[in-house]
Design an enzyme around this catalytic site. Sequence first.
Site, PDB file in Angstrom:
ATOM      1  N   GLU A  86       2.608   1.579  -3.222  1.00  0.00           N
ATOM      2  CA  GLU A  86       1.442   2.256  -4.205  1.00  0.00           C
ATOM      3  C   GLU A  86       1.578   3.666  -4.221  1.00  0.00           C
ATOM      4  OE1 GLU A  86      -2.741   3.479  -4.164  1.00  0.00           O
ATOM      5  OE2 GLU A  86      -2.729   1.300  -3.625  1.00  0.00           O
ATOM      6  N   HIS A 141       0.945  -1.264  -0.041  1.00  0.00           N
ATOM      7  CA  HIS A 141      -0.042  -0.047  -0.002  1.00  0.00           C
ATOM      8  C   HIS A 141       0.960   1.391   0.015  1.00  0.00           C
ATOM      9  CE1 HIS A 141      -3.332   2.091   2.214  1.00  0.00           C
ATOM     10  NE2 HIS A 141      -3.344   2.842   0.813  1.00  0.00           N
TER      11      HIS A 141
END
Length: 1011
Positions: free
Chosen positions: A100, A97
């Site tokens: 990203e 995450h």
Amino acid sequence: MKLKQTLERAALGHRLLHSSVERGAARDLVRDFQVGSIYHGFRVSKIRDIPDFDLTAVQLSHEATGADYLHIAKNDSNNVFTVGFQTTPHDSTGVPHILEHTTLCGSKKFPVRDPFFKMLNRSMSTFMNALTGSDLTMYPFSTENPTDFDNLFSVYMDAVFHPLLRKLDFKQEGWRLEHEVPTDTSTPIVFKGVVYNEMKGVFSDVNNVYLTRLQQAMYPKTTYGHVSGGDPVNITDLTYEQLLAFHQKHYHPSNAKFVTYGNLPLMERLAAVDSIIAPFGRIEREPITDVEPFSAPKRVSATCSPDAMGNPEKQCKLSISYLTNDGTDHFETFAVRMLANLLTDGPSSPMYRSLIETNIGTDYAASTGYDRTAKMTNFSVGLQGISKADFQLVEEKVKQVFLEAAQNGFESSRVESAIHQLELGIRHRRGNFGMGLSQSVVQTWIHGGDPTDALDVTSFITRLRTELKTPGFFEKRVEKYFLNNPHQVIFTMEPSADYSAAVENEEQERLRKKVAALTNVEKEEIERDGVKLMEIQETKEDPSCLPTLTLADVPVKGKTYPVVIEENSGFPLYSRETATNGITYVTVTKSLEGINEELLKFLPVYSSALTALGTKVTPSVPDLDDRIRLTTSGISSSPSIQTASSNIKSHTASVSFGTSFIDPLNTHKAFSLLSEVIQGTGESFSAEMRERLRTVVAGMAANGMNSLADSGHRYAIGLCAADLTPAASIKQTLGGLQSVVFLNKLHEMGDVGVEEAFQKIQQITRFILEGGSASKGMLISSKNTLNENKANVSSLVSELGWLNKKPLNTSPTKDFIGMFSNTFVPLPFTVNYTGRAYLGVPYTHRDSPALQILAELMTSHFLHREVREKGGAYGGFSNYNNIDGVFSMASYRDPVGAGKRTLDAYNRGALWGAEITKHLGERELNEAKLSILSSLDTPISASQEGMTLYGTGLTDQVRQARREMILEASLEKVQEAAQQYIASQPFSQAVLGPVSEGLESEGWKLIEMQK
């Protein structure tokens, strides 16, 4: 109905689906490609036609790197690109995450902060995002403009394969230790970071905690046993070096799945991809490890924060989850999903009857249903809002349902209705069809499935029909997956009064340990990096390295969806002829002019209970549910408040009823059912109806509270707007925080509340049938059936008594007095949601476009920086609701202290807007216009064509005039609007968040959600 009849009827629908599709166009788009041949480094391994969608899939593999590529050819100009990576975490630090986020902070060719965010204003994209799942990360976009496609492709590819991954970006987006005031070392060191605060918000949502802990329990010692988004407890263990290593291992062409969709030239795209990935070479892929099957069921328990307004004796949750099939077996996945629907979906399903109708709990547990997140799928069923004393009862009832299903199977009508719903789902022509298809393909492909099999859904229906002829199809699967399956998790969750304090204490202790362990060198680095990050955030960048469209690329004339309006005995019927793939969409609307105001707050209950209490003709709810599912996509109702386009003090209130159906197969039955449902239930309130309505109210109350953690910013804006216009005030009654409070109080009243709700539903029904107010209808259909359906609509409204009523008019609300207030809603959250609202102007006012541009500019060039980058909130933005005439600012999952920090940013934002010509120029203005017009031109589904005119009254001419005003607006005009309507005007503001914000002590109005 016999099963043979079920299959014959379904087969008819299947033949209709085939006959409605134009053939051959997709194959022509890729006619130059041959299996076995190599094109720009990619070898074609398979070419497969999917005739029911008029698709041709071309599957390829890159010779040098092993990268996989799937092109889905279709004669659709809304072209899609997606690159996905298997990103399987081995801990809960949230590295996929955070990577990203950090990947999107600049790349080799585009070394600017947040190029993705900047591209939103330089593109006509119909979709742009980046998504992290439990075992994958994907970067999808779509656009109708070929130049735009090339631009976005270059930014996306450079971002994932050549990101800068700077350490300060990691600290900003992931987590960091920093002084509360970075320039003042006397202030305490605290945790900061966008993802860190985002996940604190995620873990403030009880349902998210439930789903996360359940998945961890279901898949121990696998990647799914970790939190890919990051658990706040573990995020602060992630190092920058670990982030870099994760990128090097996972963001490699050998680990990539490329998917393109539409009518784009495939040869050209293959060449572009090959030129970027060829130098990388090949590495080994990491296999996804399957969970080791349990030898016996496991019991797992967890705690959560109490429901602020729920019954303290019924706040527990329980679900039983079963490991099911390997998700790469597409037909078995299809079959188990069908089985899950048969078991749980709708009032006639056995689980609903056994668990929901009995009012043991308020609603299904959040996990209920079939879940394909992991490579090995699972099915879960359970309840929320139950007493701990009922745990054993719920388990017994679930097992009993499985025993009866294994022994008796399912009624043929339920099987037929499930097949019918699938066929309807396949037929719907959606504006974002390619995007949904591409994302689904990436998921199954990363798990090891055949991506072309995933496209051929109708072949599964054909096979299902064949296999259903052999007895025991579903019964055997019930035995295999549920009755004889030891891999079960019986998961319970109980509220704890100490939960929130324990979460806060854990964070403080973790912080204390980290600060205590700091060396002098590390403390100096924290001080230095804090100041440097602040300087970077303040620096105005030159984004000229990013590609961009210009206003010359934007058509001056907007998209239109012509509608014909015909009037019959005072009933205006709007009709839209379009390609619907054999589906007809019907909406009929009744004005609420003259309704008793006391009934307004009951309208959501009326709509939710529309088909839940039976009808005069069909008092049995399971029978009614079966008839609706066999004939239509469902019958729904929704109240609406529409502000007048020329006067924000005027509005109309109405309630609409809608359905869709396969035409002509189900036409007459669908109209008959719609009439039957609108005419309501009988006058007598039976014991069965009482329990059903209790179920509806309980579910609405629970869902309202559950939605606060995910949509707190919307509730905050709604609270503020309700002070400003009569329409927004009524919307607060229908769907805002006021409605959440009302529904919970109604639920707490028990039998008295249910009785009152039924009486109000009856009064609303009588008003709809007997009131003298106006009505109208909308019909979206294909050429072959349009005229017949016009006659059917006329018959429907005649039967309802809606003809020859007075016309629909808007008039100012005389008794509404605007006000401005500060409202604080203390909630057991670890993050805040804030909102502020200013009164604007009507849609047709000459200053309305300038206010919309101001909102776009303020989001991109001020609030994103001040609230997200500096403040650490997951989102900070402004918006102009051009229909209601309300200008708002808001923050989402905002760290502690937002009650002062973010509201101060709003103050500075208002002043910034009043001097916007000092900060921005023509380039930024044009980018804002590009972003606004892009959102106006996004492809829409067939079911929405013409609905803007029907719902808002805005004609193509009025919308075009506004479009031209947007194109013509100057930055000086935007500044004047900011000065006149924002900087010099009063406002309302609201904060939903932890008690520690302490705003009630500063004179703010308090809405107490806690008991």
